[in-house]
Write a protein that holds these residues in place. Structure first.
Motif, PDB file in Angstrom:
ATOM      1  N   ALA A  10      33.340  15.434  11.910  1.00 50.63           N
ATOM      2  CA  ALA A  10      33.639  15.713  13.318  1.00 50.63           C
ATOM      3  C   ALA A  10      35.091  15.402  13.667  1.00 50.63           C
ATOM      4  CB  ALA A  10      32.712  14.902  14.216  1.00 50.63           C
ATOM      5  N   GLY A  11      35.828  14.837  12.727  1.00 55.22           N
ATOM      6  CA  GLY A  11      37.218  14.509  12.975  1.00 55.22           C
ATOM      7  C   GLY A  11      37.414  13.264  13.817  1.00 55.22           C
ATOM      8  N   THR A  12      36.553  12.286  13.622  1.00 53.10           N
ATOM      9  CA  THR A  12      36.649  11.050  14.400  1.00 53.10           C
ATOM     10  C   THR A  12      36.314   9.861  13.513  1.00 53.10           C
ATOM     11  OG1 THR A  12      36.069  10.042  16.519  1.00 53.10           O
ATOM     12  CG2 THR A  12      34.276  11.156  15.329  1.00 53.10           C
ATOM     13  N   THR A  13      35.952   8.769  14.120  1.00 54.28           N
ATOM     14  CA  THR A  13      35.655   7.538  13.383  1.00 54.28           C
ATOM     15  C   THR A  13      34.205   7.108  13.609  1.00 54.28           C
ATOM     16  OG1 THR A  13      36.269   6.117  15.238  1.00 54.28           O
ATOM     17  CG2 THR A  13      38.039   6.759  13.711  1.00 54.28           C
ATOM     18  N   PRO A  14      33.675   6.302  12.707  1.00 56.61           N
ATOM     19  CA  PRO A  14      32.333   5.753  12.940  1.00 56.61           C
ATOM     20  C   PRO A  14      32.262   4.960  14.248  1.00 56.61           C
ATOM     21  CG  PRO A  14      32.932   5.461  10.647  1.00 56.61           C
ATOM     22  CD  PRO A  14      34.162   5.961  11.360  1.00 56.61           C
ATOM     23  N   ARG A  15      33.323   4.270  14.573  1.00 53.53           N
ATOM     24  CA  ARG A  15      33.351   3.500  15.831  1.00 53.53           C
ATOM     25  C   ARG A  15      33.157   4.423  17.038  1.00 53.53           C
ATOM     26  NH1 ARG A  15      38.314  -0.332  17.890  1.00 53.53           N
ATOM     27  NH2 ARG A  15      37.230  -1.111  19.726  1.00 53.53           N
ATOM     28  N   GLY A  24      25.533   7.098  25.847  1.00 44.93           N
ATOM     29  CA  GLY A  24      24.519   8.106  26.135  1.00 44.93           C
ATOM     30  C   GLY A  24      24.974   9.535  25.914  1.00 44.93           C
ATOM     31  N   LEU A  25      26.088   9.727  25.232  1.00 48.20           N
ATOM     32  CA  LEU A  25      26.576  11.080  24.948  1.00 48.20           C
ATOM     33  C   LEU A  25      25.959  11.648  23.677  1.00 48.20           C
ATOM     34  CD1 LEU A  25      30.369  10.554  25.695  1.00 48.20           C
ATOM     35  CD2 LEU A  25      28.609  11.488  27.196  1.00 48.20           C
ATOM     36  N   LEU A  26      25.511  10.769  22.838  1.00 48.42           N
ATOM     37  CA  LEU A  26      24.926  11.155  21.556  1.00 48.42           C
ATOM     38  C   LEU A  26      23.588  10.444  21.437  1.00 48.42           C
ATOM     39  CD1 LEU A  26      25.778  12.765  19.006  1.00 48.42           C
ATOM     40  CD2 LEU A  26      26.766  10.654  18.115  1.00 48.42           C
ATOM     41  N   ALA A  42      23.836  19.256  13.848  1.00 47.20           N
ATOM     42  CA  ALA A  42      23.831  19.401  15.307  1.00 47.20           C
ATOM     43  C   ALA A  42      24.536  18.219  15.971  1.00 47.20           C
ATOM     44  CB  ALA A  42      22.399  19.531  15.822  1.00 47.20           C
ATOM     45  N   ASP A  43      24.372  17.031  15.412  1.00 48.17           N
ATOM     46  CA  ASP A  43      25.066  15.854  15.945  1.00 48.17           C
ATOM     47  C   ASP A  43      26.578  16.006  15.778  1.00 48.17           C
ATOM     48  OD1 ASP A  43      22.661  14.438  16.594  1.00 48.17           O
ATOM     49  OD2 ASP A  43      22.481  13.829  14.491  1.00 48.17           O
ATOM     50  N   LEU A  73      27.218  23.577  25.657  1.00 46.87           N
ATOM     51  CA  LEU A  73      28.537  23.821  25.076  1.00 46.87           C
ATOM     52  C   LEU A  73      28.487  23.832  23.559  1.00 46.87           C
ATOM     53  CD1 LEU A  73      30.782  21.707  27.450  1.00 46.87           C
ATOM     54  CD2 LEU A  73      30.356  24.160  27.497  1.00 46.87           C
ATOM     55  N   VAL A  74      27.559  23.095  22.991  1.00 43.65           N
ATOM     56  CA  VAL A  74      27.389  23.126  21.532  1.00 43.65           C
ATOM     57  C   VAL A  74      26.942  24.520  21.111  1.00 43.65           C
ATOM     58  CG1 VAL A  74      26.053  22.228  19.583  1.00 43.65           C
ATOM     59  CG2 VAL A  74      26.910  20.662  21.338  1.00 43.65           C
ATOM     60  N   GLN A  75      26.037  25.106  21.891  1.00 44.88           N
ATOM     61  CA  GLN A  75      25.513  26.429  21.577  1.00 44.88           C
ATOM     62  C   GLN A  75      26.541  27.530  21.797  1.00 44.88           C
ATOM     63  OE1 GLN A  75      22.073  26.687  24.085  1.00 44.88           O
ATOM     64  NE2 GLN A  75      21.088  24.961  23.099  1.00 44.88           N
TER      65      GLN A  75
END
Length: 135
Positions: A10-15, A24-26, A42-43, A73-75
């Protein structure tokens, strides 16, 4: 995939993934018997949408209030905010108003500072921060 793999995809970090989950976004990730988080494609797609929205200037709180609609927006990421009136337009309008207010505040502050320094509004030194040559 485990948290490190999902974050990299996803281009981010585990944190960041843990933060998105805490806010609550994920959705809370299912755990392996060893207690490690497991994510699916999907995540990862949802995290990419979150990151794109944050890059546009929305805040975590803005997204939290619409977390239940992020899957739209994911779809259809190309559809973005304006293709579904009412879905994200309210939060975008609020963010735009906040940005406009901050720009107005900073413009006023800049004008006050320039006036206190005795520099006319159109003075290039006022805009660039450079001093005029002595002479």
């Amino acid at each position: 995939m485990r948290i490190g793999e999902a974050a990299a995809a996803a281009g981010t970090t585990p944190r960041a993934l843990r933060l998105y989950e805490a806010r609550g976004l994920l959705r809370p990730a299912p755990r392996t018997p060893a207690g490690q988080r497991e994510y699916d494609p999907a995540d990862v797609a949802r995290v990419r949408v979150i990151r794109n929205m944050l890059a546009l200037g929305l805040t975590l709180e803005d997204l939290r209030r619409r977390a239940h609609r992020l899957d739209l927006l994911v779809q259809d990421p190309a559809g973005s905010c304006d293709s579904r009136p009412g879905e994200f337009n309210g939060v975008v309008a609020e963010r735009l108003a906040a940005l406009d207010a901050e720009i107005a505040r900073l413009t006023h502050l800049r004008q006050s500072l320039a006036a206190a320094a005795g520099r006319p509004e159109g003075d290039p030194a006022t805009k660039t921060g450079r001093r005029r040559p002595a002479g």
